[in-house]
Enzyme design. Sequence first.
Site, PDB file in Angstrom:
ATOM      1  N   ASP A 159       0.867  -1.180   0.000  1.00  0.00           N
ATOM      2  CA  ASP A 159       0.000   0.000   0.000  1.00  0.00           C
ATOM      3  C   ASP A 159       0.906   1.233   0.000  1.00  0.00           C
ATOM      4  O   ASP A 159       1.653   1.466   0.950  1.00  0.00           O
ATOM      5  CB  ASP A 159      -0.853  -0.034   1.283  1.00  0.00           C
ATOM      6  CG  ASP A 159      -1.712   1.220   1.421  1.00  0.00           C
ATOM      7  OD1 ASP A 159      -2.586   1.233   2.281  1.00  0.00           O
ATOM      8  OD2 ASP A 159      -1.482   2.171   0.644  1.00  0.00           O
ATOM      9  N   ILE A 160       0.844   2.001  -1.053  1.00  0.00           N
ATOM     10  CA  ILE A 160       1.777   3.119  -1.250  1.00  0.00           C
ATOM     11  C   ILE A 160       1.671   4.151  -0.126  1.00  0.00           C
ATOM     12  O   ILE A 160       2.635   4.851   0.178  1.00  0.00           O
ATOM     13  CB  ILE A 160       1.535   3.760  -2.632  1.00  0.00           C
ATOM     14  CG1 ILE A 160       2.756   4.574  -3.089  1.00  0.00           C
ATOM     15  CG2 ILE A 160       0.280   4.641  -2.635  1.00  0.00           C
ATOM     16  CD1 ILE A 160       2.728   4.944  -4.557  1.00  0.00           C
ATOM     17  N   ASN A 164      -6.709  12.879 -10.857  1.00  0.00           N
ATOM     18  CA  ASN A 164      -7.460  13.284 -12.059  1.00  0.00           C
ATOM     19  C   ASN A 164      -7.188  14.764 -12.305  1.00  0.00           C
ATOM     20  O   ASN A 164      -6.546  15.429 -11.508  1.00  0.00           O
ATOM     21  CB  ASN A 164      -8.969  13.025 -11.882  1.00  0.00           C
ATOM     22  CG  ASN A 164      -9.518  13.769 -10.681  1.00  0.00           C
ATOM     23  OD1 ASN A 164      -9.334  14.981 -10.567  1.00  0.00           O
ATOM     24  ND2 ASN A 164     -10.134  13.045  -9.773  1.00  0.00           N
ATOM     25  N   GLY A 211      -9.787   5.027  -5.821  1.00  0.00           N
ATOM     26  CA  GLY A 211      -8.489   4.341  -5.977  1.00  0.00           C
ATOM     27  C   GLY A 211      -7.377   4.860  -5.093  1.00  0.00           C
ATOM     28  O   GLY A 211      -7.591   5.224  -3.933  1.00  0.00           O
ATOM     29  N   VAL A 212      -6.197   4.918  -5.671  1.00  0.00           N
ATOM     30  CA  VAL A 212      -5.025   5.330  -4.875  1.00  0.00           C
ATOM     31  C   VAL A 212      -5.145   6.814  -4.497  1.00  0.00           C
ATOM     32  O   VAL A 212      -4.714   7.229  -3.427  1.00  0.00           O
ATOM     33  CB  VAL A 212      -3.719   5.026  -5.647  1.00  0.00           C
ATOM     34  CG1 VAL A 212      -3.527   5.960  -6.828  1.00  0.00           C
ATOM     35  CG2 VAL A 212      -2.518   5.080  -4.733  1.00  0.00           C
ATOM     36  N   ASP A 213      -5.839   7.599  -5.324  1.00  0.00           N
ATOM     37  CA  ASP A 213      -6.065   9.024  -5.049  1.00  0.00           C
ATOM     38  C   ASP A 213      -6.819   9.154  -3.719  1.00  0.00           C
ATOM     39  O   ASP A 213      -6.422   9.894  -2.808  1.00  0.00           O
ATOM     40  CB  ASP A 213      -6.885   9.607  -6.203  1.00  0.00           C
ATOM     41  CG  ASP A 213      -6.915  11.127  -6.217  1.00  0.00           C
ATOM     42  OD1 ASP A 213      -7.597  11.696  -7.069  1.00  0.00           O
ATOM     43  OD2 ASP A 213      -6.231  11.734  -5.351  1.00  0.00           O
ATOM     44  N   GLY A 246      -6.000   1.283 -13.114  1.00  0.00           N
ATOM     45  CA  GLY A 246      -7.199   0.974 -12.298  1.00  0.00           C
ATOM     46  C   GLY A 246      -8.435   1.548 -12.947  1.00  0.00           C
ATOM     47  O   GLY A 246      -8.846   1.096 -14.026  1.00  0.00           O
ATOM     48  N   ILE A 247      -8.988   2.562 -12.349  1.00  0.00           N
ATOM     49  CA  ILE A 247     -10.242   3.173 -12.831  1.00  0.00           C
ATOM     50  C   ILE A 247     -10.107   3.669 -14.272  1.00  0.00           C
ATOM     51  O   ILE A 247     -11.047   3.593 -15.060  1.00  0.00           O
ATOM     52  CB  ILE A 247     -10.632   4.344 -11.875  1.00  0.00           C
ATOM     53  CG1 ILE A 247     -10.969   3.774 -10.486  1.00  0.00           C
ATOM     54  CG2 ILE A 247     -11.779   5.176 -12.430  1.00  0.00           C
ATOM     55  CD1 ILE A 247     -10.956   4.788  -9.377  1.00  0.00           C
ATOM     56  N   TYR A 248      -8.896   4.060 -14.673  1.00  0.00           N
ATOM     57  CA  TYR A 248      -8.732   4.581 -16.042  1.00  0.00           C
ATOM     58  C   TYR A 248      -8.588   3.465 -17.075  1.00  0.00           C
ATOM     59  O   TYR A 248      -8.407   3.719 -18.262  1.00  0.00           O
ATOM     60  CB  TYR A 248      -7.570   5.564 -16.101  1.00  0.00           C
ATOM     61  CG  TYR A 248      -7.939   6.969 -15.627  1.00  0.00           C
ATOM     62  CD1 TYR A 248      -9.207   7.265 -15.154  1.00  0.00           C
ATOM     63  CD2 TYR A 248      -7.014   7.999 -15.662  1.00  0.00           C
ATOM     64  CE1 TYR A 248      -9.547   8.528 -14.716  1.00  0.00           C
ATOM     65  CE2 TYR A 248      -7.328   9.279 -15.236  1.00  0.00           C
ATOM     66  CZ  TYR A 248      -8.615   9.530 -14.753  1.00  0.00           C
ATOM     67  OH  TYR A 248      -8.947  10.797 -14.324  1.00  0.00           O
TER      68      TYR A 248
HETATM   69  N1  APR Z   1      -1.351   1.615  -3.028  1.00  0.00           N
HETATM   70  C1  APR Z   1      -0.804   1.286  -4.212  1.00  0.00           C
HETATM   71  N2  APR Z   1      -1.509   1.110  -5.338  1.00  0.00           N
HETATM   72  C2  APR Z   1      -2.844   1.259  -5.246  1.00  0.00           C
HETATM   73  C3  APR Z   1      -3.502   1.599  -4.049  1.00  0.00           C
HETATM   74  C4  APR Z   1      -2.682   1.776  -2.908  1.00  0.00           C
HETATM   75  N3  APR Z   1      -3.199   2.117  -1.711  1.00  0.00           N
HETATM   76  N4  APR Z   1      -4.841   1.681  -4.300  1.00  0.00           N
HETATM   77  C5  APR Z   1      -5.007   1.374  -5.595  1.00  0.00           C
HETATM   78  N5  APR Z   1      -3.815   1.121  -6.165  1.00  0.00           N
HETATM   79  C6  APR Z   1      -3.516   0.714  -7.529  1.00  0.00           C
HETATM   80  C7  APR Z   1      -4.633   0.077  -8.301  1.00  0.00           C
HETATM   81  O1  APR Z   1      -4.710  -1.317  -8.000  1.00  0.00           O
HETATM   82  C8  APR Z   1      -4.158   0.326  -9.724  1.00  0.00           C
HETATM   83  O2  APR Z   1      -3.288  -0.714 -10.114  1.00  0.00           O
HETATM   84  O3  APR Z   1      -3.198   1.890  -8.240  1.00  0.00           O
HETATM   85  C9  APR Z   1      -3.360   1.628  -9.630  1.00  0.00           C
HETATM   86  C10 APR Z   1      -4.028   2.838 -10.262  1.00  0.00           C
HETATM   87  O4  APR Z   1      -5.412   2.705 -10.059  1.00  0.00           O
HETATM   88  P1  APR Z   1      -6.345   3.977  -9.702  1.00  0.00           P
HETATM   89  O5  APR Z   1      -6.074   4.415  -8.324  1.00  0.00           O
HETATM   90  O6  APR Z   1      -7.730   3.584 -10.062  1.00  0.00           O
HETATM   91  O7  APR Z   1      -5.834   5.161 -10.670  1.00  0.00           O
HETATM   92  P2  APR Z   1      -6.086   5.359 -12.240  1.00  0.00           P
HETATM   93  O8  APR Z   1      -6.358   4.059 -12.919  1.00  0.00           O
HETATM   94  O9  APR Z   1      -4.919   6.158 -12.689  1.00  0.00           O
HETATM   95  O10 APR Z   1      -7.415   6.209 -12.288  1.00  0.00           O
HETATM   96  C11 APR Z   1      -7.365   7.553 -11.830  1.00  0.00           C
HETATM   97  O11 APR Z   1      -9.125   7.198 -10.322  1.00  0.00           O
HETATM   98  O12 APR Z   1      -8.915   7.542  -8.088  1.00  0.00           O
HETATM   99  C12 APR Z   1      -9.389   8.095  -9.249  1.00  0.00           C
HETATM  100  O13 APR Z   1      -9.204  10.453  -8.897  1.00  0.00           O
HETATM  101  C13 APR Z   1      -8.639   9.351  -9.584  1.00  0.00           C
HETATM  102  O14 APR Z   1     -10.096   9.895 -11.368  1.00  0.00           O
HETATM  103  C14 APR Z   1      -8.829   9.399 -11.065  1.00  0.00           C
HETATM  104  C15 APR Z   1      -8.752   7.938 -11.464  1.00  0.00           C
END
Ligand code: APR
Length: 338
Positions: free
Chosen positions: A10-11, A24, A32-34, A119-121
């Site tokens: 977990d980052i 975003n 997600g990680v945000d 992830g979400i993207y």
């Molecule tokens: N630590 C490390 N990696 C993580 C964590 C964490 N705590 N939580 C999620 N991840 C991983 C996910 O498993 C994925 O592999 O981070 C990667 C990126 O996923 P997202 O967080 O969904 O980011 P992204 O795909 O870039 O989408 C960005 O999601 O959270 C929203 O505001 C953000 O709209 C933006 C979109």
Amino acid sequence: KMPFHIIEGDITKLDTDAIVNAANNTLLGGGGVDGAIHRAAGPQLLQECRTLNGCETGDAKITDAYNLPSKKVIHTVGPVWYGGTENEPELLKSCYQKSLELAKENGLNSIAFPLISSGIYGYPKDKALKIATDTIKEFLEDNEMDVYLVIFDQKSFQIDRDLKEDLSEYINENYVKGPKVRLKQNPNLSETIVGFEDAYLRELNCLAPVSTFSISEDLSDRIGNREDSFSELLLKKIDEAHMTDPECYKRANIDRRLFSKIKNNKDYCPSKETAIALALSLELSLEETNDLLERAGYTLSKNKLSDVIIQYFIDNKIFNIFQINEALFYYDQKLLGA
Ligand code: APR
């Protein structure tokens, strides 16, 4: 230490100088990680983000980290995946480049990335991984920084599909799941003999840095002038390959300090992962690799999964440590480098 690490976790728990947020364009938080980073940092992070006026896709901006263990948060906005026709690869590459440059400009020595956009993207994880590792590798060729790629859930970690099929076939054909043979220490041996034997073995097989053992003179005479040590043979091979030292240790994903220790102490014994990484950086054949490894007391065997995976890459003349480490990570094995 190795400059580039792929780790699971977990980052928001990492105390690297910077952690990177997959944000975003508004920079006002999300899922997600945000979401995880904002929750862990506390509300002051959002307050500072409000002053930044958002962030372009492919760009990066830096803030303090507040309640997070790291010093800074670098917010970057990855591309949404639309199938690969909307400049996604270049934009994703730019996220890593801009974040690394920003960390360097701020004098930071370590940085941790999530797998941006995967992830979400919706960016396919294997393609996102390749862009991440290629871009980080390029940066590390000219810079010194500890870079971590943090994989949140190892199960969902994807490597290139063709590679995955080819590699699992090779493993099925070659990996001998033998019983783990453990050398039982014979409890009857008196302490001195074990000590002597152990010391002798260490001298011969270089099980530990010889400097920790004062072998009596006559023993070392009897051993005579063994062939080249690991370090001596390594340096000969580097010369033969007309490589510079930095080319060697960067390709091997080990840092300059460790390399100079190996170079300057002819009896230095590296870890198996370091020895293999250095052999791969020289693009040696399997025989030459085993010949170099045995100077440090190691060999590539068929009953160690990680050794079989490495033999696959040598057989296929793929010597890119970063790519090999992705496969090792995928199979939950120790990574190569320091
Ligand atoms: N630590 C490390 N990696 C993580 C964590 C964490 N705590 N939580 C999620 N991840 C991983 C996910 O498993 C994925 O592999 O981070 C990667 C990126 O996923 P997202 O967080 O969904 O980011 P992204 O795909 O870039 O989408 C960005 O999601 O959270 C929203 O505001 C953000 O709209 C933006 C979109």
